[in-house]
Design a protein around this motif. Sequence first.
Motif, mmCIF file in Angstrom:
data_model
loop_
_atom_site.group_PDB
_atom_site.id
_atom_site.type_symbol
_atom_site.label_atom_id
_atom_site.label_comp_id
_atom_site.label_asym_id
_atom_site.label_seq_id
_atom_site.Cartn_x
_atom_site.Cartn_y
_atom_site.Cartn_z
ATOM 1 N N ILE A 52 0.913 -1.530 0.317
ATOM 2 C CA ILE A 52 0.256 0.182 -0.304
ATOM 3 C C ILE A 52 1.016 1.296 -0.551
ATOM 4 N N PRO A 53 0.778 2.222 -0.926
ATOM 5 C CA PRO A 53 1.531 2.498 -1.330
ATOM 6 C C PRO A 53 1.401 4.422 -0.041
ATOM 7 N N ASP A 54 0.299 4.190 0.565
ATOM 8 C CA ASP A 54 0.094 5.399 1.502
ATOM 9 C C ASP A 54 0.085 4.961 2.927
ATOM 10 N N PHE A 55 0.756 3.720 3.197
ATOM 11 C CA PHE A 55 0.555 2.916 4.394
ATOM 12 C C PHE A 55 1.228 3.829 5.452
ATOM 13 N N PRO A 56 0.231 3.295 6.765
ATOM 14 C CA PRO A 56 0.988 4.947 7.592
ATOM 15 C C PRO A 56 2.724 4.507 8.766
ATOM 16 N N ALA A 57 3.560 3.417 7.456
ATOM 17 C CA ALA A 57 4.702 2.599 8.429
ATOM 18 C C ALA A 57 5.682 3.257 7.198
ATOM 19 N N THR A 58 7.270 3.596 6.680
ATOM 20 C CA THR A 58 8.004 3.397 6.129
ATOM 21 C C THR A 58 9.306 2.887 6.850
ATOM 22 N N ASP A 59 8.699 1.859 8.189
ATOM 23 C CA ASP A 59 10.107 0.921 8.118
ATOM 24 C C ASP A 59 8.854 -0.075 8.591
ATOM 25 N N TYR A 60 10.072 -1.672 8.909
ATOM 26 C CA TYR A 60 10.058 -2.798 9.765
ATOM 27 C C TYR A 60 8.878 -2.352 10.992
ATOM 28 N N ILE A 61 9.823 -2.197 11.286
ATOM 29 C CA ILE A 61 9.341 -2.012 12.978
ATOM 30 C C ILE A 61 8.054 -1.002 13.360
ATOM 31 N N THR A 62 7.726 -0.046 12.633
ATOM 32 C CA THR A 62 6.530 0.976 12.784
ATOM 33 C C THR A 62 5.706 -0.079 12.151
ATOM 34 N N ALA A 63 6.031 -0.661 10.827
ATOM 35 C CA ALA A 63 5.056 -1.882 10.731
ATOM 36 C C ALA A 63 4.095 -2.541 11.398
ATOM 37 N N ILE A 64 4.975 -3.166 11.920
ATOM 38 C CA ILE A 64 5.041 -5.018 12.356
ATOM 39 C C ILE A 64 3.703 -4.260 13.985
ATOM 40 N N ALA A 65 4.604 -2.820 14.456
ATOM 41 C CA ALA A 65 3.794 -2.565 15.296
ATOM 42 C C ALA A 65 2.502 -1.638 15.572
#
Length: 90
Positions: A52-65
Amino acid sequence: MELLGITGVAAITIICYLVGSLVKCTTLDNKFIPVICGAFGGALGVVGMITIPDFPATDYITAIAVGIVSGLAATGINQAVKQLSEKKEG
Protein backbone atom coordinates in the motif's frame (compact mmCIF):
# COMPACT_ATOMS: atom_id res chain seq x y z
CA MET A 1 -4.72 8.95 -1.49
CA GLU A 2 -3.95 9.08 2.24
CA LEU A 3 -7.32 7.47 2.89
CA LEU A 4 -6.06 4.22 1.37
CA GLY A 5 -3.37 3.89 4.06
CA ILE A 6 -5.84 4.29 6.93
CA THR A 7 -8.23 1.90 5.21
CA GLY A 8 -5.41 -0.64 5.11
CA VAL A 9 -5.07 -0.42 8.89
CA ALA A 10 -8.82 -0.98 9.29
CA ALA A 11 -8.59 -3.93 6.91
CA ILE A 12 -5.87 -5.49 9.08
CA THR A 13 -8.18 -5.19 12.10
CA ILE A 14 -11.05 -6.85 10.25
CA ILE A 15 -8.87 -9.66 8.92
CA CYS A 16 -7.45 -10.29 12.39
CA TYR A 17 -10.98 -10.34 13.83
CA LEU A 18 -11.87 -13.06 11.32
CA VAL A 19 -8.69 -15.00 12.17
CA GLY A 20 -9.61 -14.81 15.85
CA SER A 21 -13.09 -16.09 15.06
CA LEU A 22 -11.58 -18.99 13.13
CA VAL A 23 -9.28 -19.84 16.02
CA LYS A 24 -12.34 -20.05 18.29
CA CYS A 25 -13.63 -22.87 16.08
CA THR A 26 -10.50 -24.95 16.69
CA THR A 27 -9.41 -26.91 19.73
CA LEU A 28 -6.84 -24.26 20.69
CA ASP A 29 -7.37 -22.58 24.04
CA ASN A 30 -8.99 -19.13 23.71
CA LYS A 31 -6.17 -17.55 25.74
CA PHE A 32 -3.98 -17.75 22.61
CA ILE A 33 -6.33 -15.67 20.44
CA PRO A 34 -4.78 -12.25 21.32
CA VAL A 35 -1.28 -13.58 20.62
CA ILE A 36 -2.35 -15.08 17.30
CA CYS A 37 -4.20 -11.89 16.28
CA GLY A 38 -1.21 -9.74 17.26
CA ALA A 39 1.28 -11.90 15.36
CA PHE A 40 -0.96 -12.14 12.31
CA GLY A 41 -1.50 -8.37 12.44
CA GLY A 42 2.25 -7.77 12.60
CA ALA A 43 2.77 -9.86 9.49
CA LEU A 44 -0.06 -8.05 7.71
CA GLY A 45 1.49 -4.72 8.74
CA VAL A 46 4.65 -5.59 6.83
CA VAL A 47 2.60 -6.73 3.83
CA GLY A 48 0.64 -3.48 3.98
CA MET A 49 3.79 -1.38 4.10
CA ILE A 50 5.13 -3.14 1.01
CA THR A 51 1.92 -3.15 -1.04
CA ILE A 52 0.00 0.00 0.00
CA PRO A 53 1.70 3.23 -1.12
CA ASP A 54 0.18 5.44 1.61
CA PHE A 55 0.47 2.97 4.50
CA PRO A 56 1.14 4.90 7.73
CA ALA A 57 4.52 3.22 8.27
CA THR A 58 7.75 3.64 6.35
CA ASP A 59 9.97 1.12 8.14
CA TYR A 60 9.54 -2.49 9.22
CA ILE A 61 9.47 -1.88 12.98
CA THR A 62 6.69 0.70 12.69
CA ALA A 63 4.77 -1.47 10.23
CA ILE A 64 4.95 -4.43 12.62
CA ALA A 65 3.84 -2.22 15.51
CA VAL A 66 0.90 -0.84 13.52
CA GLY A 67 -0.09 -4.38 12.58
CA ILE A 68 0.18 -5.70 16.14
CA VAL A 69 -1.93 -2.85 17.50
CA SER A 70 -4.51 -3.48 14.78
CA GLY A 71 -4.57 -7.20 15.58
CA LEU A 72 -5.00 -6.56 19.29
CA ALA A 73 -7.72 -4.00 18.52
CA ALA A 74 -9.67 -6.82 16.89
CA THR A 75 -9.53 -8.74 20.18
CA GLY A 76 -10.61 -5.63 22.09
CA ILE A 77 -13.54 -5.02 19.76
CA ASN A 78 -14.64 -8.62 20.23
CA GLN A 79 -14.51 -8.29 24.03
CA ALA A 80 -16.36 -4.96 24.02
CA VAL A 81 -19.19 -6.39 21.93
CA LYS A 82 -19.30 -9.49 24.13
CA GLN A 83 -19.48 -7.49 27.36
CA LEU A 84 -22.08 -5.07 26.02
CA SER A 85 -24.32 -7.93 24.91
CA GLU A 86 -23.98 -9.60 28.33
CA LYS A 87 -25.09 -6.39 30.09
CA LYS A 88 -28.20 -6.16 27.93
CA GLU A 89 -29.15 -9.76 28.76
CA GLY A 90 -28.60 -9.41 32.51
